[in-house]
Design an enzyme around this catalytic site. Structure first.
Site, PDB file in Angstrom:
ATOM      1  N   HIS A   1      46.357 -22.705  56.177  1.00  0.00           N
ATOM      2  CA  HIS A   1      45.073 -23.413  56.245  1.00  0.00           C
ATOM      3  C   HIS A   1      45.104 -24.580  57.233  1.00  0.00           C
ATOM      4  O   HIS A   1      44.057 -25.159  57.549  1.00  0.00           O
ATOM      5  CB  HIS A   1      44.663 -23.916  54.855  1.00  0.00           C
ATOM      6  CG  HIS A   1      43.206 -23.765  54.572  1.00  0.00           C
ATOM      7  ND1 HIS A   1      42.236 -23.834  55.540  1.00  0.00           N
ATOM      8  CD2 HIS A   1      42.541 -23.553  53.405  1.00  0.00           C
ATOM      9  CE1 HIS A   1      41.047 -23.682  55.004  1.00  0.00           C
ATOM     10  NE2 HIS A   1      41.197 -23.495  53.704  1.00  0.00           N
TER      11      HIS A   1
ATOM     12  N   ASP B   1      40.818 -21.616  59.237  1.00  0.00           N
ATOM     13  CA  ASP B   1      39.822 -21.907  58.220  1.00  0.00           C
ATOM     14  C   ASP B   1      39.264 -20.605  57.658  1.00  0.00           C
ATOM     15  O   ASP B   1      39.509 -19.508  58.182  1.00  0.00           O
ATOM     16  CB  ASP B   1      38.683 -22.748  58.802  1.00  0.00           C
ATOM     17  CG  ASP B   1      39.143 -24.151  59.168  1.00  0.00           C
ATOM     18  OD1 ASP B   1      40.032 -24.680  58.468  1.00  0.00           O
ATOM     19  OD2 ASP B   1      38.621 -24.710  60.146  1.00  0.00           O
TER      20      ASP B   1
END
Length: 523
Positions: free
Chosen positions: A496, A500
């Protein structure tokens, strides 16, 4: 002209390897690319070929020894003129033969590996062996025999754990285990006397083991009860563990190694052969490991360390998509016979999945990138790792520059890498350098898995099980119908910090569309 043979590096994060078997002995003639020895690392078991033709004049590292990469393990003289040195150099401590010394001597000097243990009036002392040059202590994790038990030479006596290796320690002599001096769970320095075989036990000096001892006595196989009777059984700790887990008497197995040594291939080959049915217990038995506390193997400990490091390094997020594979299933059923005839390889689902992943990665290169020292590295090529499950572990061979391969090339490469992985024929550069990984958790029947990223990659795709489900289909006019479709769940694990939800969603949507609307040539 002599050529040094070194321990190869089997991957970017591999720094040592264990020589499990020499396939040649000193004085043998070898040809270029002929298998010379077998090694084992935490990622791969492999046969290492000779880089030159000549005579194996010297073996510097014995079987069972673990050494760092680039260590010289042997010498091959291309003209055969060098003197032959048959004995391994003693600089590396082999595993795991314990040192036996006259009682009650403490901290004795270690004799040559394989030397006959001295027999004295007081019996034979069993000491904590040194499992490597930098190892100075070990922990007894389990006693496989209890005081009063008879033991045979080379029969597993106890298990130890050090910071580098977990191992079973065999008895160096035949006799009776008369005294256990060190209980389970205790850590002692190397050369400490931990037990006595053949002496007179002292009741005050024999502590009880910390946990109940599970009997390791093998169950003989009736159809071959007389094979190899009376001979000394030579085998590795791994082989003895496999034998115990399968209730197998190793006297029934023929060894193909030096001096009749039984290796892993020998016992696996024996277990794969049909045998007479064994008597079944009248009632279900409790699992052998019930109530036990056992040490992790070296491989398991390293895997645990790397998985923990990956979770600590990358904030993991996961996204699951259901893909209608009906078009692929029908195409494969229709074309599999002709495809194999034309191309010499079976048509599986993996080349379809691989091709779709490569095409989606080309459109969304952030999924093929790595975050290193604060910089995003966009890799020039898509080096696709394909996880392969083996009987003894899991490895990830790599399809280098997969973006430049057509469907047939992908299918052939996948089949070739998987076959050579299982045959221990992979080369060092074939198990490292991946930029994106596929892992097939569905092969064991799961709906999907939530995989852990293979560092320093930024994403990994887990393939779920393929099964038929009722699905609602909507036609162009908005009419709904229920149909039976072949569906498969795919789970993308991603870092992450780099990726995204939007990027992961776009990648998975593209991947899904390619498979559901497949219109590519398969060759």
């Amino acid at each position: 002209m002599p050529t040094d043979i070194i321990m190869p590096q089997m991957g970017e994060s591999i720094f040592e390897g264990t020589i499990t078997k020499w396939l040649k002995k000193a004085g043998d003639t070898v040809v270029k690319d002929e298998p010379l020895f077998e090694i084992s690392t935490d990622k791969v078991d492999a046969e290492i070929p000779s880089p030159v033709a000549g005579v194996l004049t010297e073996i510097k590292v014995p079987e069972g020894a673990t050494v760092e990469v680039n260590t010289v393990v042997a010498v091959v003289a291309e003209d055969g003129s060098a003197a032959v040195v048959a004995a391994p150099a003693p600089a590396v401590t082999p595993v795991p033969t314990p040192v036996s010394t006259p009682v009650p001597a403490q901290a004795p000097a270690s004799p040559q590996a394989g030397a006959t243990p001295p027999q004295v009036t007081g019996g034979t002392a069993i000491v904590m062996p040194q499992m490597g040059e930098s190892i100075f202590e070990g922990t007894i994790t389990r006693w496989l025999k209890k005081a009063g038990d008879s033991v045979a030479v080379d029969e597993p006596l106890f298990e130890i754990s050090t910071d580098k290796v977990d191992a079973e320690i065999p008895s160096p002599v035949d006799g009776v285990l008369t005294e256990i001096k060190v209980p389970e769970g205790s850590t002692v320095e190397v050369n400490t006397v931990v037990a006595v075989i053949g002496g007179t036990a002292s009741a005050s000096a024999a502590p009880a083991p910390a946990a109940p001892t599970i009997s390791a006595a093998p169950v003989p196989v009736p159809e071959a009860a007389s094979v190899h009777e009376g001979r000394r059984i030579r085998s590795s700790p791994l082989v003895r563990r496999i034998a115990r887990e399968n209730n197998l008497d190793l006297r029934q197995v023929s060894g193909s190694g030096s001096g009749g040594r039984i290796n892993k291939d020998d016992i696996l080959r024996y277990l794969s052969q049909p045998r007479a049915a064994q008597p079944q217990p009248a009632a279900p038995q409790a699992p052998k490991l019930s109530g036990e506390v056992v040490p992790m193997t070296k491989m398991r400990a390293i895997i645990a360390q790397r998985m923990t490091e990956s979770m600590q390094t990358s904030p993991h997020a996961h996204s699951v998509y259901k893909v209608d594979m009906t078009r692929i299933v029908r195409l494969r059923e229709r074309e599999k016979a002709g495809f194999e005839q034309r191309n010499g390889v079976k048509l599986t689902y993996m080349p379809f999945i691989t091709a779709a992943a490569v095409e989606a990665l080309r459109k969304f290169p952030i999924l093929n990138a790595s975050l290193i020292d604060g910089f995003i590295h966009y890799h020039a090529n898509i080096n696709l790792g394909i996880a392969v499950a083996l009987e003894w572990g899991l490895i990830v061979p790599v399809i280098k520059e997969s973006e430049g391969r057509n469907f047939v090339s992908l299918a052939r490469t996948i089949a070739d890498l998987a076959a050579r992985a299982r045959a221990k024929k992979l080369m060092p550069d074939e198990v490292g350098g991946s930029t994106f990984t596929l892992t097939n958790s569905g092969v064991f029947g799961g709906e999907f898995g939530t995989p852990i990223i293979n560092q320093p990659e930024s994403a990994i795709l887990a393939i779920g099980g393929l099964r038929k489900e009722p699905v609602v289909l909507t036609d162009a006019e908005g009419n709904d119908t229920i149909a039976i479709r072949s569906v498969q769940y795919y789970c993308l694990g991603f870092d992450h910090r780099l990726i995204d939800g939007a990027e992961s969603g776009k990648f998975m949507s593209e991947f899904k569309k390619i498979l559901e609307t497949w219109n590519r040539e398969i060759g």
